[in-house]
Design a protein around this motif. Structure first.
Motif, mmCIF file in Angstrom:
data_model
loop_
_atom_site.group_PDB
_atom_site.id
_atom_site.type_symbol
_atom_site.label_atom_id
_atom_site.label_comp_id
_atom_site.label_asym_id
_atom_site.label_seq_id
_atom_site.Cartn_x
_atom_site.Cartn_y
_atom_site.Cartn_z
ATOM 1 N N ASP A 32 48.740 30.162 42.907
ATOM 2 C CA ASP A 32 47.357 29.403 42.888
ATOM 3 C C ASP A 32 46.331 30.406 42.740
ATOM 4 O O ASP A 32 45.985 31.227 43.596
ATOM 5 N N ALA A 33 45.954 30.453 41.638
ATOM 6 C CA ALA A 33 45.119 31.488 41.341
ATOM 7 C C ALA A 33 43.411 31.396 42.196
ATOM 8 O O ALA A 33 42.829 32.275 42.321
ATOM 9 N N ASN A 34 43.425 30.197 42.745
ATOM 10 C CA ASN A 34 42.354 30.096 43.628
ATOM 11 C C ASN A 34 42.475 30.465 44.890
ATOM 12 O O ASN A 34 41.437 30.608 45.834
ATOM 13 N N ARG A 35 43.649 30.852 45.458
ATOM 14 C CA ARG A 35 43.605 31.274 46.788
ATOM 15 C C ARG A 35 43.053 32.603 47.113
ATOM 16 O O ARG A 35 43.034 33.346 46.033
ATOM 17 N N PHE A 98 52.539 37.619 44.051
ATOM 18 C CA PHE A 98 51.284 38.256 43.987
ATOM 19 C C PHE A 98 50.626 38.798 42.822
ATOM 20 O O PHE A 98 51.449 38.933 41.710
ATOM 21 N N GLU A 99 49.159 38.687 42.790
ATOM 22 C CA GLU A 99 48.560 38.931 41.733
ATOM 23 C C GLU A 99 48.897 40.523 41.333
ATOM 24 O O GLU A 99 48.843 40.978 42.315
ATOM 25 N N ASP A 100 48.439 40.852 40.237
ATOM 26 C CA ASP A 100 48.535 42.424 39.974
ATOM 27 C C ASP A 100 47.836 43.130 40.775
ATOM 28 O O ASP A 100 47.927 44.332 41.288
ATOM 29 N N VAL A 101 46.625 42.616 41.110
ATOM 30 C CA VAL A 101 45.605 43.387 41.927
ATOM 31 C C VAL A 101 45.992 43.400 43.442
ATOM 32 O O VAL A 101 45.718 44.407 44.256
ATOM 33 N N ALA A 127 37.118 36.416 38.638
ATOM 34 C CA ALA A 127 37.055 35.797 40.008
ATOM 35 C C ALA A 127 35.925 36.458 41.099
ATOM 36 O O ALA A 127 35.842 35.786 42.173
ATOM 37 N N ALA A 128 35.388 37.699 40.571
ATOM 38 C CA ALA A 128 34.256 37.989 41.451
ATOM 39 C C ALA A 128 32.852 37.223 41.343
ATOM 40 O O ALA A 128 32.541 36.824 40.096
ATOM 41 N N SER A 129 32.525 36.720 42.328
ATOM 42 C CA SER A 129 31.118 36.217 42.207
ATOM 43 C C SER A 129 29.918 36.867 42.882
ATOM 44 O O SER A 129 28.982 36.851 42.267
ATOM 45 N N ALA A 130 30.250 37.838 43.794
ATOM 46 C CA ALA A 130 29.221 38.458 44.543
ATOM 47 C C ALA A 130 28.809 39.609 43.467
ATOM 48 O O ALA A 130 29.601 40.266 42.757
#
Ligand code: HEC
Length: 139
Positions: A32-35, A98-101, A127-130
Motif C-alpha cells: 500500500d503505497a499510501n500508508r 518495506f519501501e526502499d526508503v 510522496a512529499a507534500s511539505a
C-alpha cells in the motif's frame, strides 16, 4: 481503404493493454503505497533484527561499534545499497514489505545506535507534500 487490417491491429492493442494491466496487478499492487512510512526502528524490528541483533552469519551486530565503524566509513549510500541489494550472507532487503526508503531508515537507525551521523533518507519526491520535504529531496 485498409479497413481489412484494422481488426487485427485493434486486437494487438487490446492484448497489449491486457498484458499491461496484468503486469500492474502483479508488480505494483502488493504494498500500500499510501500508508505512512515506518520508522527505522520499526523496520529494524520487523526485518533486520533476526540477524543483526545477534550477529548471525557474520552480520554486524546492533550496538557493536567496532563491527560497524569500518562499514560506516564507506558512507550511507554504500550501506543503503548493500542492504537493498544484499551483501555476503545477507539477501536483498528490498522488495519485501518495506519501501526502499524505509530500508534506508533502518540503516540510519542501526548506524545511529553506534554513533553514526547519517540523516534518515527523505521520502521519495512524489510522496512529499511539505515544501521542506521537497527541498530535502531536491538536494
Ligand atoms: C539473513 C540475515 C540478515 C538480515 C535479515 C539482514 N541482514 Fe544486514 N547483514 C547481514 C550480514 C551477514 C551482513 C554482513 C555482510 C558482509 O559484509 O558480507 C550484513 C550487513 C549489513 C550492512 C552493512 C553493509 C556493508 O556494506 O558493509 C547493512 C547496512 C545492513 N546489513 C543492513 C540491514 C538492514 C537495514 C536490514 C533489515 C532491513 C538487514 N540488514 C537485514 C545479515 C542480515
Amino acid at each position: 481503404m485498409t479497413s481489412a487490417n484494422q481488426p487485427s491491429a485493434g486486437a494487438v492493442d487490446a492484448e497489449k493493454a491486457v498484458a499491461q494491466r496484468i503486469q500492474k496487478v502483479g508488480t505494483v499492487a502488493i504494498r500500500d503505497a499510501n500508508r505512512p512510512l515506518k520508522s527505522g526502528e520499526e523496520v529494524y524490528k520487523a526485518q533486520c533484527v533476526a540477524c543483526h541483533a545477534t550477529g548471525k552469519a557474520g552480520a554486524p551486530k546492533f550496538g557493536d561499534a567496532g563491527a560497524w565503524a569500518p562499514r560506516i566509513k564507506t558512507g550511507f549510500e554504500a550501506l543503503w545499497q548493500s542492504a537493498l541489494k544484499g551483501k555476503g550472507a545477507m539477501g536483498a532487503q528490498a522488495g519485501g514489505d518495506f519501501e526502499d526508503v524505509e530500508i534506508g531508515k533502518a540503516v540510519a537507525y542501526m548506524t545511529t545506535a553506534v554513533g553514526g551521523k547519517f540523516a534518515e533518507p527523505a521520502a521519495p519526491a512524489a510522496a512529499a507534500s511539505a515544501p521542506e520535504a521537497a527541498a530535502t529531496a531536491a538536494k
